[in-house]
Write an enzyme that holds these catalytic residues in place. Structure first.
Site, PDB file in Angstrom:
ATOM      1  N   GLU A 250       7.209  12.706 -28.261  1.00 49.56           N
ATOM      2  CA  GLU A 250       7.628  12.067 -29.524  1.00 49.56           C
ATOM      3  C   GLU A 250       6.367  11.652 -30.241  1.00 49.56           C
ATOM      4  O   GLU A 250       5.744  10.650 -29.874  1.00 49.56           O
ATOM      5  CB  GLU A 250       8.496  10.832 -29.231  1.00 49.56           C
ATOM      6  CG  GLU A 250       9.802  11.132 -28.540  1.00 49.56           C
ATOM      7  CD  GLU A 250      10.768  11.891 -29.423  1.00 49.56           C
ATOM      8  OE1 GLU A 250      10.486  12.088 -30.625  1.00 49.56           O
ATOM      9  OE2 GLU A 250      11.817  12.293 -28.913  1.00 49.56           O
ATOM     10  N   GLU A 455      14.932  12.568 -27.978  1.00 50.37           N
ATOM     11  CA  GLU A 455      15.393  11.358 -27.308  1.00 50.37           C
ATOM     12  C   GLU A 455      16.768  10.997 -27.875  1.00 50.37           C
ATOM     13  O   GLU A 455      17.207  11.534 -28.884  1.00 50.37           O
ATOM     14  CB  GLU A 455      14.396  10.212 -27.544  1.00 50.37           C
ATOM     15  CG  GLU A 455      13.046  10.516 -26.913  1.00 50.37           C
ATOM     16  CD  GLU A 455      12.156   9.305 -26.692  1.00 50.37           C
ATOM     17  OE1 GLU A 455      11.826   8.632 -27.676  1.00 50.37           O
ATOM     18  OE2 GLU A 455      11.787   9.051 -25.516  1.00 50.37           O
TER      19      GLU A 455
HETATM   20  P1  NDP Z   1      -1.738   6.987 -28.931  1.00 52.29           P
HETATM   21  O1  NDP Z   1      -1.424   8.423 -28.955  1.00 52.29           O
HETATM   22  O2  NDP Z   1      -3.105   6.539 -29.161  1.00 52.29           O
HETATM   23  O3  NDP Z   1      -1.294   6.356 -27.537  1.00 52.29           O
HETATM   24  C1  NDP Z   1      -0.009   6.541 -27.011  1.00 52.29           C
HETATM   25  C2  NDP Z   1      -0.011   6.213 -25.530  1.00 52.29           C
HETATM   26  O4  NDP Z   1      -0.725   7.221 -24.830  1.00 52.29           O
HETATM   27  C3  NDP Z   1      -0.702   4.900 -25.185  1.00 52.29           C
HETATM   28  O5  NDP Z   1      -0.031   4.299 -24.108  1.00 52.29           O
HETATM   29  C4  NDP Z   1      -2.077   5.350 -24.806  1.00 52.29           C
HETATM   30  O6  NDP Z   1      -2.746   4.423 -23.973  1.00 52.29           O
HETATM   31  C5  NDP Z   1      -1.775   6.630 -24.063  1.00 52.29           C
HETATM   32  N1  NDP Z   1      -2.876   7.592 -23.985  1.00 52.29           N
HETATM   33  C6  NDP Z   1      -3.987   7.670 -24.750  1.00 52.29           C
HETATM   34  N2  NDP Z   1      -4.750   8.720 -24.374  1.00 52.29           N
HETATM   35  C7  NDP Z   1      -4.099   9.330 -23.361  1.00 52.29           C
HETATM   36  C8  NDP Z   1      -4.363  10.488 -22.554  1.00 52.29           C
HETATM   37  N3  NDP Z   1      -5.450  11.236 -22.724  1.00 52.29           N
HETATM   38  N4  NDP Z   1      -3.467  10.827 -21.601  1.00 52.29           N
HETATM   39  C9  NDP Z   1      -2.344  10.087 -21.419  1.00 52.29           C
HETATM   40  N5  NDP Z   1      -2.050   8.986 -22.137  1.00 52.29           N
HETATM   41  C10 NDP Z   1      -2.907   8.611 -23.099  1.00 52.29           C
HETATM   42  O7  NDP Z   1      -0.723   6.335 -29.983  1.00 52.29           O
HETATM   43  P2  NDP Z   1      -0.641   4.842 -30.469  1.00 52.29           P
HETATM   44  O8  NDP Z   1      -0.368   3.931 -29.335  1.00 52.29           O
HETATM   45  O9  NDP Z   1      -1.802   4.608 -31.353  1.00 52.29           O
HETATM   46  O10 NDP Z   1       0.700   4.894 -31.338  1.00 52.29           O
HETATM   47  C11 NDP Z   1       0.726   5.393 -32.610  1.00 52.29           C
HETATM   48  C12 NDP Z   1       1.200   6.831 -32.627  1.00 52.29           C
HETATM   49  O11 NDP Z   1       2.451   6.965 -31.970  1.00 52.29           O
HETATM   50  C13 NDP Z   1       1.430   7.313 -34.021  1.00 52.29           C
HETATM   51  O12 NDP Z   1       0.869   8.587 -34.196  1.00 52.29           O
HETATM   52  C14 NDP Z   1       2.925   7.401 -34.146  1.00 52.29           C
HETATM   53  O13 NDP Z   1       3.358   8.291 -35.097  1.00 52.29           O
HETATM   54  C15 NDP Z   1       3.335   7.736 -32.769  1.00 52.29           C
HETATM   55  N6  NDP Z   1       4.694   7.320 -32.531  1.00 52.29           N
HETATM   56  C16 NDP Z   1       5.678   8.280 -32.433  1.00 52.29           C
HETATM   57  C17 NDP Z   1       6.986   7.928 -32.281  1.00 52.29           C
HETATM   58  C18 NDP Z   1       8.045   8.961 -32.132  1.00 52.29           C
HETATM   59  O14 NDP Z   1       9.083   8.670 -31.562  1.00 52.29           O
HETATM   60  N7  NDP Z   1       7.864  10.177 -32.582  1.00 52.29           N
HETATM   61  C19 NDP Z   1       7.393   6.529 -32.245  1.00 52.29           C
HETATM   62  C20 NDP Z   1       6.313   5.603 -32.318  1.00 52.29           C
HETATM   63  C21 NDP Z   1       5.006   6.019 -32.472  1.00 52.29           C
HETATM   64  P3  NDP Z   1      -3.631   3.260 -24.644  1.00 52.29           P
HETATM   65  O15 NDP Z   1      -2.884   2.698 -25.793  1.00 52.29           O
HETATM   66  O16 NDP Z   1      -3.736   2.297 -23.533  1.00 52.29           O
HETATM   67  O17 NDP Z   1      -4.891   3.922 -25.055  1.00 52.29           O
END
Ligand code: NDP
Length: 481
Positions: A250, A455
């Site tokens: 997502e 989802e």
């Molecule tokens: P990120 O992609 O930065 O992070 C998402 C999650 O992935 C966090 O828990 C992060 O950990 C973890 N993560 C980061 N790098 C890795 C890796 N290499 N391998 C595995 N896990 C990793 O997103 P944000 O938290 O900044 O959220 C914003 C983004 O989420 C936006 O792009 C938004 O559009 C999207 N989003 C999509 C939704 C949907 O349903 N389509 C709903 C809500 C948001 P950590 O934060 O600890 O670095």
């Protein structure tokens, strides 16, 4: 003010601490104050989580669907009963106004648990008759141990949207919240235990991206469900592929809203406000490219300016406040950077643009063109880009000219056009005359770079089960020799 959890992780039915992991300070975005400290999961914590999940999954899958459903329904009730406290915690975790969290977060999590709790007993296979009395039956088996990785904008909802279908189908879940918002999922884990889930069925482990990456590549994980950005999605999807794991992705978007001359202007302005400024713009499905047909543009902007006078900023815990800060200082800086690029790129700042602490005022740019950075990249903040168009064909072509495809909307009073445009928009979810409603009954997810899988809804069952075919022969075996 302090919201220190009992320990950083919830593993095998109990809180678990290991202070040798990287220290993560938890900041309340409303004031910038530190409200808790948690520690990133060490290899020992990850091992404990995955091993207990594997054990619990076997016990859980041996229950009937009705029995599993009862646990989820009980969890939904417990969440509803605790809505106020959970909403306050959500506000501490994210900075979203209490006015929002009281109705949008724990409530949405409870709905997912109730919906999938109700569905759990109906997850069945098919009977497929064949020639000569032979037949095949299928069963929908759990996938096994699932890893959930969450973004920071909806920590309670994301944990529940992943747990509810995963558990209904007989899987176990190890959930890693965003490091920015580690608190809410721990409460959901507590509630799951209280509702009767076996120890280890729903584990929460904290960590930065590296913990997510470890989960995505560990051979004990059978499926990864990520809510996050497109760049993270590409990394997680490719490491899951190496082990042939199932995935749900997502991801982000830059969704279009098409407003035609004949639209109900109040509805269109309301949709644009919801689709850009709710949760201070930190919503994946936001409609941040607002295409307004030329005949209605002046009226649209005038009404938008008027309604923006209703914004109330301040302490998100004050229920009169309807617009909160960004989740972090870093996110506020990122959004500020985009606002500067919008101005440098030649767009006109029509409203907002200012920053106070972590809060960025609702910002509207006009005279935006398709090639500007603010019209192309996901900002994940309260920045609306208003573009104009003349014909339906032109509006559609430009709306679809993006790598993303999460959501889209059309505002028109012309019934035929509403459906025609929705059919032509390249998006996983389209709204006609509204925006950003995502009931659990409806599938939610993206096309193109915005994701894989869905989802919510019955559709999610397909993404948390695997199908087994059993061929049953009625006669003898006709071998050639
Ligand atoms: P990120 O992609 O930065 O992070 C998402 C999650 O992935 C966090 O828990 C992060 O950990 C973890 N993560 C980061 N790098 C890795 C890796 N290499 N391998 C595995 N896990 C990793 O997103 P944000 O938290 O900044 O959220 C914003 C983004 O989420 C936006 O792009 C938004 O559009 C999207 N989003 C999509 C939704 C949907 O349903 N389509 C709903 C809500 C948001 P950590 O934060 O600890 O670095």
């Amino acid at each position: 003010m302090m919201q220190q959890p009992i320990a950083s992780h919830f593993v095998d039915g109990a809180y678990l601490e290991d202070t040798s992991g990287t220290k993560i300070d938890v900041i309340y975005p409303g004031t910038g104050a530190k409200i808790a400290t948690v520690y990133s999961a060490t290899p020992a914590v990850i091992d404990a989580a995955l091993n207990s999940a594997a054990r619990a999954q076997k016990t859980w899958a041996a229950l009937s669907g009705t029995q599993r459903g009862q646990v989820l329904l009980r969890a939904a009730e417990l969440i509803r009963a605790d809505n106020y406290a959970l909403s306050v915690l959500e506000t501490y975790d994210t900075g979203k106004p209490l006015q929002e969290t009281l109705v949008a977060d724990a409530t949405s999590g409870a709905e997912a648990l109730a919906y999938f709790g109700g569905l759990a007993a109906s997850i069945t296979g098919e009977y497929i008759p064949l020639a000569d009395g032979d037949f095949v039956y299928t069963s929908r088996e759990p996938i096994g141990v699932c890893a959930g990785i969450g973004a920071w904008n909806y920590p309670t909802q994301i944990a529940c949207w992943k747990a509810a279908p995963a558990l209904a189908c007989g899987n176990a879940l190890v959930f890693k919240p965003s490091e920015m918002t580690p608190l809410c999922a721990l409460k959901i884990a507590e509630i799951m235990m209280e509702a009767g889930a076996p120890a280890g069925l729903f584990n929460v482990i904290q960590g930065l991206g590296d913990v997510g990456a470890t989960l995505a590549s560990d051979s004990r994980v059978d499926k990864v469900s990520l809510t996050g950005s497109v760049p993270t999605g590409r990394k997680v999807y490719s490491s899951a592929a190496a082990h042939m794991k199932h995935v749900t992705m997502e991801l982000g978007g830059k969704s279009p809203i098409l407003i035609f001359d004949d639209a109900d202007i109040e509805a269109a302005v309301g949709g644009a406000i919801l689709g850009n400024f709710y949760s201070s713009g930190q919503v994946c499905s936001n409609g941040t490219r607002v295409f307004v047909q030329k005949g209605i543009k002046d009226a649209f902007l005038a009404r938008l300016k008027e309604r923006l006078k209703g914004v109330v900023m301040g302490d998100p815990l004050d229920e009169a406040v309807n617009f909160g800060p960004m989740v972090s200082e870093r996110q506020a800086e990122i959004v500020e950077g985009y606002i500067a690029r919008g101005m440098a790129g030649g767009a006109t700042l029509f409203a907002g643009g200012s920053r106070n602490g972590f809060t960025i005022a609702p910002t509207v740019f006009t005279d935006v063109t398709d090639d500007m950075v603010i019209a192309k990249e996901e900002i994940f903040g309260p920045v609306m880009a208003v573009l104009d168009f003349e014909t339906e064909e032109e509006g559609l072509r430009r709306a679809n000219a993006t790598e993303f495809g999460l959501s889209a909307a059309v505002f028109t009073r012309d019934l035929a056009r509403g459906h025609r445009v929705a059919a032509a928009l390249e998006a996983g979810t389209c709204w006609i005359n509204t925006y950003n409603l995502a009931p659990v009954e409806a599938p939610f997810g993206g096309v193109k770079a915005s994701g894989v899988g869905r989802e919510n809804s019955k559709e999610a069952i397909h993404h948390y089960t695997q199908v087994k075919s059993v061929y049953v022969a009625a006669g003898g075996v006709d071998a050639p020799y």
